[in-house]
Design a protein around this motif. Structure first.
Motif, mmCIF file in Angstrom:
data_model
loop_
_atom_site.group_PDB
_atom_site.id
_atom_site.type_symbol
_atom_site.label_atom_id
_atom_site.label_comp_id
_atom_site.label_asym_id
_atom_site.label_seq_id
_atom_site.Cartn_x
_atom_site.Cartn_y
_atom_site.Cartn_z
ATOM 1 N N ASP A 166 -14.346 24.515 3.204
ATOM 2 C CA ASP A 166 -13.535 23.520 2.508
ATOM 3 C C ASP A 166 -14.174 22.137 2.613
ATOM 4 O O ASP A 166 -13.553 21.161 3.046
ATOM 5 C CB ASP A 166 -12.123 23.511 3.097
ATOM 6 C CG ASP A 166 -11.119 22.883 2.145
ATOM 7 O OD1 ASP A 166 -11.516 22.493 1.037
ATOM 8 O OD2 ASP A 166 -9.940 22.784 2.539
ATOM 9 N N GLU A 167 -15.447 22.038 2.199
ATOM 10 C CA GLU A 167 -16.185 20.787 2.365
ATOM 11 C C GLU A 167 -15.735 19.698 1.390
ATOM 12 O O GLU A 167 -15.780 18.514 1.712
ATOM 13 C CB GLU A 167 -17.682 21.050 2.191
ATOM 14 C CG GLU A 167 -18.264 21.971 3.264
ATOM 15 C CD GLU A 167 -19.748 22.193 3.059
ATOM 16 O OE1 GLU A 167 -20.281 21.687 2.044
ATOM 17 O OE2 GLU A 167 -20.370 22.865 3.898
ATOM 18 N N SER A 168 -15.299 20.098 0.211
ATOM 19 C CA SER A 168 -14.878 19.088 -0.767
ATOM 20 C C SER A 168 -13.651 18.318 -0.277
ATOM 21 O O SER A 168 -13.590 17.091 -0.387
ATOM 22 C CB SER A 168 -14.580 19.755 -2.110
ATOM 23 O OG SER A 168 -13.550 20.721 -1.956
ATOM 24 N N ARG A 169 -12.701 19.029 0.282
ATOM 25 C CA ARG A 169 -11.516 18.353 0.798
ATOM 26 C C ARG A 169 -11.881 17.500 2.006
ATOM 27 O O ARG A 169 -11.322 16.421 2.204
ATOM 28 C CB ARG A 169 -10.444 19.380 1.179
ATOM 29 C CG ARG A 169 -9.135 18.737 1.595
ATOM 30 C CD ARG A 169 -8.014 19.725 1.691
ATOM 31 N NE ARG A 169 -8.192 20.693 2.770
ATOM 32 C CZ ARG A 169 -7.190 21.211 3.485
ATOM 33 N NH1 ARG A 169 -5.960 20.850 3.224
ATOM 34 N NH2 ARG A 169 -7.419 22.092 4.418
ATOM 35 N N LEU A 170 -12.807 17.973 2.823
ATOM 36 C CA LEU A 170 -13.204 17.223 4.003
ATOM 37 C C LEU A 170 -13.868 15.900 3.612
ATOM 38 O O LEU A 170 -13.591 14.859 4.211
ATOM 39 C CB LEU A 170 -14.164 18.062 4.850
ATOM 40 C CG LEU A 170 -14.741 17.383 6.092
ATOM 41 C CD1 LEU A 170 -13.629 16.941 7.022
ATOM 42 C CD2 LEU A 170 -15.703 18.329 6.807
ATOM 43 N N ALA A 171 -14.726 15.928 2.614
ATOM 44 C CA ALA A 171 -15.413 14.701 2.193
ATOM 45 C C ALA A 171 -14.422 13.659 1.702
ATOM 46 O O ALA A 171 -14.514 12.464 2.034
ATOM 47 C CB ALA A 171 -16.427 15.036 1.099
ATOM 48 N N PRO A 204 0.825 -1.201 0.000
ATOM 49 C CA PRO A 204 0.000 0.000 0.000
ATOM 50 C C PRO A 204 0.858 1.250 0.000
ATOM 51 O O PRO A 204 1.957 1.289 0.555
ATOM 52 C CB PRO A 204 -0.813 -0.129 1.289
ATOM 53 C CG PRO A 204 0.021 -0.983 2.176
ATOM 54 C CD PRO A 204 0.738 -1.937 1.272
ATOM 55 N N ARG A 205 0.353 2.280 -0.593
ATOM 56 C CA ARG A 205 1.070 3.553 -0.676
ATOM 57 C C ARG A 205 0.286 4.597 0.115
ATOM 58 O O ARG A 205 -0.905 4.795 -0.103
ATOM 59 C CB ARG A 205 1.221 3.982 -2.121
ATOM 60 C CG ARG A 205 2.007 5.280 -2.277
ATOM 61 C CD ARG A 205 2.233 5.595 -3.722
ATOM 62 N NE ARG A 205 3.009 6.824 -3.876
ATOM 63 C CZ ARG A 205 3.383 7.315 -5.050
ATOM 64 N NH1 ARG A 205 3.055 6.667 -6.170
ATOM 65 N NH2 ARG A 205 4.091 8.420 -5.111
ATOM 66 N N ALA A 206 0.989 5.253 1.050
ATOM 67 C CA ALA A 206 0.336 6.241 1.901
ATOM 68 C C ALA A 206 -0.030 7.477 1.096
ATOM 69 O O ALA A 206 0.687 7.893 0.179
ATOM 70 C CB ALA A 206 1.255 6.618 3.052
ATOM 71 N N LEU A 207 -1.162 8.063 1.467
ATOM 72 C CA LEU A 207 -1.651 9.274 0.818
ATOM 73 C C LEU A 207 -1.830 10.362 1.872
ATOM 74 O O LEU A 207 -2.298 10.097 2.985
ATOM 75 C CB LEU A 207 -2.991 9.003 0.121
ATOM 76 C CG LEU A 207 -3.007 7.907 -0.944
ATOM 77 C CD1 LEU A 207 -4.440 7.660 -1.415
ATOM 78 C CD2 LEU A 207 -2.110 8.301 -2.122
ATOM 79 N N ARG A 208 -1.474 11.569 1.495
ATOM 80 C CA ARG A 208 -1.689 12.690 2.406
ATOM 81 C C ARG A 208 -3.082 13.247 2.126
ATOM 82 O O ARG A 208 -3.342 13.827 1.076
ATOM 83 C CB ARG A 208 -0.632 13.778 2.211
ATOM 84 C CG ARG A 208 -0.771 14.935 3.183
ATOM 85 C CD ARG A 208 0.463 15.816 3.198
ATOM 86 N NE ARG A 208 0.809 16.292 1.867
ATOM 87 C CZ ARG A 208 1.921 16.969 1.569
ATOM 88 N NH1 ARG A 208 2.811 17.178 2.532
ATOM 89 N NH2 ARG A 208 2.156 17.373 0.349
ATOM 90 N N VAL A 209 -3.982 13.113 3.105
ATOM 91 C CA VAL A 209 -5.371 13.526 2.899
ATOM 92 C C VAL A 209 -5.643 14.924 3.433
ATOM 93 O O VAL A 209 -6.570 15.600 2.977
ATOM 94 C CB VAL A 209 -6.332 12.515 3.539
ATOM 95 C CG1 VAL A 209 -6.192 11.151 2.857
ATOM 96 C CG2 VAL A 209 -6.069 12.381 5.039
ATOM 97 N N LEU A 210 -4.853 15.365 4.402
ATOM 98 C CA LEU A 210 -4.985 16.720 4.939
ATOM 99 C C LEU A 210 -3.587 17.293 5.147
ATOM 100 O O LEU A 210 -2.708 16.609 5.702
ATOM 101 C CB LEU A 210 -5.746 16.720 6.276
ATOM 102 C CG LEU A 210 -7.223 16.306 6.236
ATOM 103 C CD1 LEU A 210 -7.780 16.212 7.654
ATOM 104 C CD2 LEU A 210 -8.040 17.271 5.401
ATOM 105 N N ASP A 211 -3.387 18.505 4.711
ATOM 106 C CA ASP A 211 -2.069 19.105 4.885
ATOM 107 C C ASP A 211 -2.202 20.476 5.554
ATOM 108 O O ASP A 211 -3.133 21.230 5.296
ATOM 109 C CB ASP A 211 -1.349 19.249 3.541
ATOM 110 C CG ASP A 211 -2.096 20.167 2.583
ATOM 111 O OD1 ASP A 211 -3.305 19.963 2.390
ATOM 112 O OD2 ASP A 211 -1.471 21.119 2.076
#
Length: 244
Positions: free
Chosen positions: A222-227, A185-192
Motif C-alpha cells: 500500500d505504497e500509494s496511500r503511505l506516500a 483548517p479542516r482535519a483530514l483522515r490520512v490513515l484509517d
C-alpha cells in the motif's frame, strides 16, 4: 482324738472351699507337692463389639479419603499462558508462552485452552490481543500467513494520543494542516483502521515529554496511500483516534 479333728478343720478353713471340684491349694497329689489353681483367662472380644465396628469404619473412611486426595492431586491440566503482551496478528512461539498447571471444573472448560503438552499448530497467529498472564484460548488462535507490514512512526503531541493506547489496537490518523491566516483548517483522515505496532514510553527521569511516538503498521503493497499520508503528516498536526 478331738484335738486332731480341730486341727484338720482349721487347716481346711485356711485353704478355702474347693472350686468346682478342683482340690484346694493345701491338697496335694500324694507326692507332697501342692496342686496350683487353674489360671483365670480374660474373655475374648466378640466381633459384635460396637467399639470394634466403629474402629473398622474409621480406618476404612480414612483410607478412602486418602486415596481420593492422592487422585485429585494429579487432576491438573497443563495449558499455555501468555508471558508478554501480544497483539493480534502476532505469530505464536513457545518463547512468548509459559506452561501453567491448573485444575479446571470440567474437561469441557479445559478444552477451551491450548494444551501445553502438545506442539503449537504450524503457522499459529493470534486473532485478538492478549495481555501477559492471560491463558491462551483456542478461539484466539488462527492459522495463515501474516501480511508483511511497513512500520510507520508518527510523532504526535502528548495530548493528541489516548493515554491508554497500546500495541495491537486499531486507530485512525488525522492531520490538521497549517492553514492560511484567517482560515479555519479542516482535519483530514490520512490513515484509517491501521494497527498500532508499538507505543514507546515517553519522557525521562527529568519529566514527561511534550510529544509521543506511535508506530503503526501498513501493508507493504500500500505504497500509494503511505506516500500521501507522509506528505500530509509533514505539513500538519497529527491526532490519533482509537477505534472501539
Amino acid at each position: 482324738m478331738m484335738s486332731s479333728v480341730i486341727a484338720a478343720s482349721r487347716q481346711q478353713s485356711l485353704a478355702g472351699p474347693p472350686v468346682h471340684g478342683v482340690p484346694a491349694a493345701s491338697e496335694d497329689r500324694g507326692d507332697g507337692v501342692p496342686v496350683s489353681p487353674p489360671a483365670a483367662r480374660a474373655p475374648g472380644r466378640s466381633w459384635r463389639d460396637p467399639r470394634l465396628v466403629v474402629g473398622v469404619v474409621i480406618v476404612a473412611v480414612s483410607v478412602l479419603l486418602g486415596s481420593r486426595l492422592l487422585a485429585s492431586a494429579d487432576d491438573t491440566v497443563a495449558v499455555w499462558s501468555v508471558a508478554v503482551d501480544l497483539s493480534a496478528g502476532s505469530v505464536l512461539s513457545t518463547a512468548e508462552l509459559e506452561r501453567v498447571d491448573l485444575r479446571f471444573g470440567t474437561p469441557e472448560v479445559a478444552g477451551r485452552y491450548l494444551p501445553a503438552d502438545a506442539a503449537l499448530p504450524g503457522g499459529s497467529v493470534l486473532t485478538r490481543d492478549l495481555v501477559a498472564g492471560e491463558l491462551l484460548p483456542r478461539a484466539a488462535v488462527g492459522t495463515g500467513k501474516v501480511a508483511d507490514l511497513v512500520e510507520v512512526p508518527i510523532a504526535v503531541a502528548a495530548e493528541a494520543v489516548p493515554a491508554t493506547l497500546r500495541a495491537g489496537e486499531v486507530v485512525d490518523v488525522w492531520v490538521t494542516p497549517a492553514g492560511l491566516a484567517g482560515e479555519v483548517p479542516r482535519a483530514l483522515r490520512v490513515l484509517d483502521q491501521v494497527r498500532v505496532v508499538a507505543v514507546p514510553r515517553s519522557g525521562s527521569a527529568l519529566g514527561p515529554s511534550a510529544t509521543r511516538q506511535v508506530v503503526v503498521g501498513l501493508e507493504a503493497g500500500d505504497e500509494s496511500r503511505l506516500a500521501t499520508a507522509l506528505a500530509r503528516l509533514s505539513d500538519g498536526t497529527a491526532v490519533i483516534v482509537r477505534r472501539g
